[in-house]
Motif scaffolding. Structure first.
Motif, PDB file in Angstrom:
ATOM      1  N   GLY A 237      10.488 -36.952 -19.469  1.00  0.00           N
ATOM      2  CA  GLY A 237      10.710 -36.180 -18.252  1.00  0.00           C
ATOM      3  C   GLY A 237      10.075 -34.790 -18.226  1.00  0.00           C
ATOM      4  O   GLY A 237       9.639 -34.309 -17.187  1.00  0.00           O
ATOM      5  N   GLU A 238      10.041 -34.131 -19.379  1.00  0.00           N
ATOM      6  CA  GLU A 238       9.637 -32.725 -19.435  1.00  0.00           C
ATOM      7  C   GLU A 238       8.258 -32.436 -18.821  1.00  0.00           C
ATOM      8  O   GLU A 238       8.092 -31.445 -18.089  1.00  0.00           O
ATOM      9  CB  GLU A 238       9.706 -32.237 -20.898  1.00  0.00           C
ATOM     10  CG  GLU A 238       9.234 -30.810 -21.146  1.00  0.00           C
ATOM     11  CD  GLU A 238      10.056 -29.738 -20.420  1.00  0.00           C
ATOM     12  OE1 GLU A 238      11.239 -29.984 -20.131  1.00  0.00           O
ATOM     13  OE2 GLU A 238       9.482 -28.655 -20.121  1.00  0.00           O
ATOM     14  N   ARG A 241       8.070 -31.244 -15.112  1.00  0.00           N
ATOM     15  CA  ARG A 241       8.353 -29.848 -14.821  1.00  0.00           C
ATOM     16  C   ARG A 241       7.184 -28.952 -15.234  1.00  0.00           C
ATOM     17  O   ARG A 241       6.795 -28.035 -14.521  1.00  0.00           O
ATOM     18  CB  ARG A 241       9.642 -29.406 -15.550  1.00  0.00           C
ATOM     19  CG  ARG A 241       9.990 -27.947 -15.239  1.00  0.00           C
ATOM     20  CD  ARG A 241      11.388 -27.607 -15.611  1.00  0.00           C
ATOM     21  NE  ARG A 241      11.550 -27.618 -17.065  1.00  0.00           N
ATOM     22  CZ  ARG A 241      12.666 -27.190 -17.665  1.00  0.00           C
ATOM     23  NH1 ARG A 241      13.683 -26.779 -16.948  1.00  0.00           N
ATOM     24  NH2 ARG A 241      12.766 -27.220 -18.978  1.00  0.00           N
ATOM     25  N   GLN A 242       6.605 -29.260 -16.405  1.00  0.00           N
ATOM     26  CA  GLN A 242       5.448 -28.478 -16.873  1.00  0.00           C
ATOM     27  C   GLN A 242       4.307 -28.550 -15.871  1.00  0.00           C
ATOM     28  O   GLN A 242       3.656 -27.547 -15.559  1.00  0.00           O
ATOM     29  CB  GLN A 242       4.963 -28.996 -18.231  1.00  0.00           C
ATOM     30  CG  GLN A 242       5.953 -28.806 -19.361  1.00  0.00           C
ATOM     31  CD  GLN A 242       6.140 -27.335 -19.705  1.00  0.00           C
ATOM     32  OE1 GLN A 242       5.349 -26.477 -19.301  1.00  0.00           O
ATOM     33  NE2 GLN A 242       7.210 -27.036 -20.425  1.00  0.00           N
ATOM     34  N   LYS A 260      11.298 -43.493 -17.000  1.00  0.00           N
ATOM     35  CA  LYS A 260      11.216 -42.402 -17.952  1.00  0.00           C
ATOM     36  C   LYS A 260      12.288 -42.630 -19.005  1.00  0.00           C
ATOM     37  O   LYS A 260      13.423 -43.011 -18.663  1.00  0.00           O
ATOM     38  CB  LYS A 260      11.469 -41.068 -17.246  1.00  0.00           C
ATOM     39  CG  LYS A 260      10.334 -40.621 -16.325  1.00  0.00           C
ATOM     40  CD  LYS A 260       9.161 -40.108 -17.124  1.00  0.00           C
ATOM     41  CE  LYS A 260       8.113 -39.421 -16.259  1.00  0.00           C
ATOM     42  NZ  LYS A 260       6.916 -39.060 -17.080  1.00  0.00           N
ATOM     43  N   THR A 262      13.454 -40.187 -20.919  1.00  0.00           N
ATOM     44  CA  THR A 262      14.334 -39.005 -20.865  1.00  0.00           C
ATOM     45  C   THR A 262      14.309 -38.456 -19.437  1.00  0.00           C
ATOM     46  O   THR A 262      13.331 -38.651 -18.714  1.00  0.00           O
ATOM     47  CB  THR A 262      13.888 -37.902 -21.838  1.00  0.00           C
ATOM     48  OG1 THR A 262      12.551 -37.499 -21.499  1.00  0.00           O
ATOM     49  CG2 THR A 262      13.895 -38.374 -23.291  1.00  0.00           C
ATOM     50  N   PRO A 263      15.390 -37.763 -18.997  1.00  0.00           N
ATOM     51  CA  PRO A 263      15.434 -37.287 -17.609  1.00  0.00           C
ATOM     52  C   PRO A 263      14.438 -36.157 -17.356  1.00  0.00           C
ATOM     53  O   PRO A 263      14.034 -35.459 -18.290  1.00  0.00           O
ATOM     54  CB  PRO A 263      16.860 -36.764 -17.444  1.00  0.00           C
ATOM     55  CG  PRO A 263      17.582 -37.033 -18.703  1.00  0.00           C
ATOM     56  CD  PRO A 263      16.616 -37.454 -19.746  1.00  0.00           C
ATOM     57  N   ILE A 264      14.078 -35.989 -16.086  1.00  0.00           N
ATOM     58  CA  ILE A 264      13.291 -34.825 -15.686  1.00  0.00           C
ATOM     59  C   ILE A 264      14.248 -33.635 -15.706  1.00  0.00           C
ATOM     60  O   ILE A 264      15.310 -33.688 -15.070  1.00  0.00           O
ATOM     61  CB  ILE A 264      12.696 -35.028 -14.279  1.00  0.00           C
ATOM     62  CG1 ILE A 264      11.703 -36.200 -14.308  1.00  0.00           C
ATOM     63  CG2 ILE A 264      12.005 -33.751 -13.781  1.00  0.00           C
ATOM     64  CD1 ILE A 264      11.202 -36.623 -12.951  1.00  0.00           C
ATOM     65  N   PRO A 265      13.895 -32.561 -16.429  1.00  0.00           N
ATOM     66  CA  PRO A 265      14.820 -31.418 -16.495  1.00  0.00           C
ATOM     67  C   PRO A 265      14.997 -30.777 -15.128  1.00  0.00           C
ATOM     68  O   PRO A 265      14.190 -30.968 -14.217  1.00  0.00           O
ATOM     69  CB  PRO A 265      14.136 -30.447 -17.457  1.00  0.00           C
ATOM     70  CG  PRO A 265      12.960 -31.151 -18.023  1.00  0.00           C
ATOM     71  CD  PRO A 265      12.664 -32.331 -17.173  1.00  0.00           C
ATOM     72  N   GLU A 266      16.081 -29.997 -15.008  1.00  0.00           N
ATOM     73  CA  GLU A 266      16.379 -29.320 -13.743  1.00  0.00           C
ATOM     74  C   GLU A 266      15.182 -28.471 -13.301  1.00  0.00           C
ATOM     75  O   GLU A 266      14.543 -27.804 -14.112  1.00  0.00           O
ATOM     76  CB  GLU A 266      17.595 -28.420 -13.957  1.00  0.00           C
ATOM     77  CG  GLU A 266      18.167 -27.880 -12.665  1.00  0.00           C
ATOM     78  CD  GLU A 266      19.490 -27.170 -12.922  1.00  0.00           C
ATOM     79  OE1 GLU A 266      20.536 -27.848 -12.913  1.00  0.00           O
ATOM     80  OE2 GLU A 266      19.472 -25.953 -13.148  1.00  0.00           O
ATOM     81  N   ASP A 268      13.459 -25.428 -10.987  1.00  0.00           N
ATOM     82  CA  ASP A 268      13.754 -24.175 -10.301  1.00  0.00           C
ATOM     83  C   ASP A 268      12.948 -24.191  -8.996  1.00  0.00           C
ATOM     84  O   ASP A 268      11.718 -24.296  -9.029  1.00  0.00           O
ATOM     85  CB  ASP A 268      13.337 -22.994 -11.187  1.00  0.00           C
ATOM     86  CG  ASP A 268      13.561 -21.677 -10.465  1.00  0.00           C
ATOM     87  OD1 ASP A 268      14.716 -21.234 -10.420  1.00  0.00           O
ATOM     88  OD2 ASP A 268      12.584 -21.120  -9.912  1.00  0.00           O
ATOM     89  N   HIS A 272       8.970 -24.200  -9.258  1.00  0.00           N
ATOM     90  CA  HIS A 272       8.399 -25.552  -9.375  1.00  0.00           C
ATOM     91  C   HIS A 272       8.052 -26.220  -8.053  1.00  0.00           C
ATOM     92  O   HIS A 272       7.217 -27.109  -8.024  1.00  0.00           O
ATOM     93  CB  HIS A 272       9.361 -26.454 -10.162  1.00  0.00           C
ATOM     94  CG  HIS A 272       9.618 -25.980 -11.552  1.00  0.00           C
ATOM     95  ND1 HIS A 272      10.847 -25.510 -11.970  1.00  0.00           N
ATOM     96  CD2 HIS A 272       8.790 -25.852 -12.619  1.00  0.00           C
ATOM     97  CE1 HIS A 272      10.774 -25.129 -13.240  1.00  0.00           C
ATOM     98  NE2 HIS A 272       9.542 -25.316 -13.648  1.00  0.00           N
TER      99      HIS A 272
END
Ligand SMILES: [Zn+2]
Ligand SMILES: [Zn+2]
Length: 336
Positions: A237-238, A241-242, A260, A262-266, A268, A272
């Motif tokens: 997921g990360e 966001r990047q 995925k 792992t989840p996509i992080p929260e 902003d 974002h």
């Protein structure tokens, strides 16, 4: 090599099994399989993130082989013709999605190696409408990864909104991304391609350099310029966001993954998403994607990096893929 139940790949769950040779039905062709690519989707199927619709199942959807029999009414090909089979195995043809050219979203569609037996085998059958001629210049080995990694990469590139002169970011540099960079460099020669890998993935970074990446870094690094568009090929997921942080105003991130791990992080909102940034996923492929991409791949020409395995070694190949240690695309050599 048959999957009988959901399992972790480390348990080597794909087992040799003798099954009867399939018989081609109405409008179907019988294909003697020569090679089959190994795709991350198989890991999702084995580990239960995308379950096959029944067990046992034969996975594999990057199939190259020769026609050995024609079912009643089949007339598009002749015995001996070389064909490819991709992830889309069948679509209804009359739902609102199919009528709009979006058969990749058809609710009734069937997927190769998930709903019908796929390519980790010596033979398969498919409707002649869902088989593609393979351009002469590709060997069976080099053609296999074109059928998923290539076709879906091509679709993702198209959906990214790329144009000549723009800056494209590629997150993850495996089977699909290493084909996409070759298409991008050919179709958009004045643009730049920035490649982001896992830290220390030296083999992937070397391959990116060889294929003309304009900058290479690790996911999380700040690229020298902001991106107009990005494609995320990673299973985690990360990087989504990047990629959103590295986008210019109005840019778009396309996620090329069926699941995925792992989840996509929260996110902003200000950093974002604001300034009309977009996130879009790519789901499956259409026959049109394959019919457009295969001749383009021959024209460029795309040179897929392949790592060869025997059919019986497919568990080991999938473990390498999971660990990010596959060089280019893994392909099973099933027959000469
Ligand atoms: Zn695939
Ligand atoms: Zn449909």
């Amino acid at each position: 090599m048959v999957l009988e139940k959901t399992s972790s790949i480390e348990e080597k769950p794909l087992k040799v099994m003798d099954l009867p040779r399939p018989i081609p039905g109405q409008n179907q062709i019988l294909v003697k399989i020569s090679t089959c690519g190994v795709c991350h989707t198989e890991l999702d199927e084995i580990e239960g993130r995308v379950s096959p619709s029944r067990f046992p199942m034969i996975l594999g959807h990057e199939i190259v082989g020769r026609i050995e029999g024609l079912g009643q009414g089949a007339k598009k090909f002749e015995e001996g013709d070389r064909v490819g089979i991709a992830w889309i195995n069948w679509a209804c043809g009359h739902c609102t999605f199919c009528l709009k050219g979006e058969e990749n979203l058809c609710d009734k569609a069937k997927w190769t190696g998930k709903d019908v037996y796929g390519g980790y085998a010596q033979y398969t059958v498919v409707s002649e409408d869902f088989a593609y001629p393979i351009p002469e210049r590709f060997t069976d080995m080099k053609a296999a990864p074109l059928l998923c990694a290539g076709v879906i990469g091509y679709r993702a590139l198209r959906l990214s909104g790329i144009d000549n002169g723009k800056i494209l970011g590629l997150y993850g540099f495996g089977a699909s991304a290493h084909i996409v960079i070759q298409v991008a460099k050919y179709k958009y020669p004045d643009g730049k391609v920035f490649v982001f890998t896992r830290p220390g993935q030296k083999e992937h970074q070397d391959l990116a350099r060889k294929l003309g990446a304009d900058w290479i870094g690790a996911t999380g690094d700040t690229p020298p310029e902001k991106l107009n568009c990005a494609i995320d090929f990673t299973p985690v997921g990360e990087p989504v966001r990047q990629a959103l942080s590295s986008l210019r105003k109005g840019g778009r991130v396309v996620i090329n993954a069926i699941r995925k791990v792992t989840p996509i992080p929260e996110l902003d909102y200000t950093e974002h998403l604001w300034h009309e940034k977009e996130v879009k996923s790519v789901a499956n492929v259409t026959r049109k994607d394959a019919h457009e991409f295969l001749p383009l791949a021959a024209e460029i020409p795309i040179i897929p990096e392949t790592q060869e395995f025997r059919l019986k070694e497919v568990n080991e190949a999938l473990i390498l893929l999971k660990e990010g240690r596959m060089h280019g695309a893994g392909v099973l050599k099933i027959a000469e």
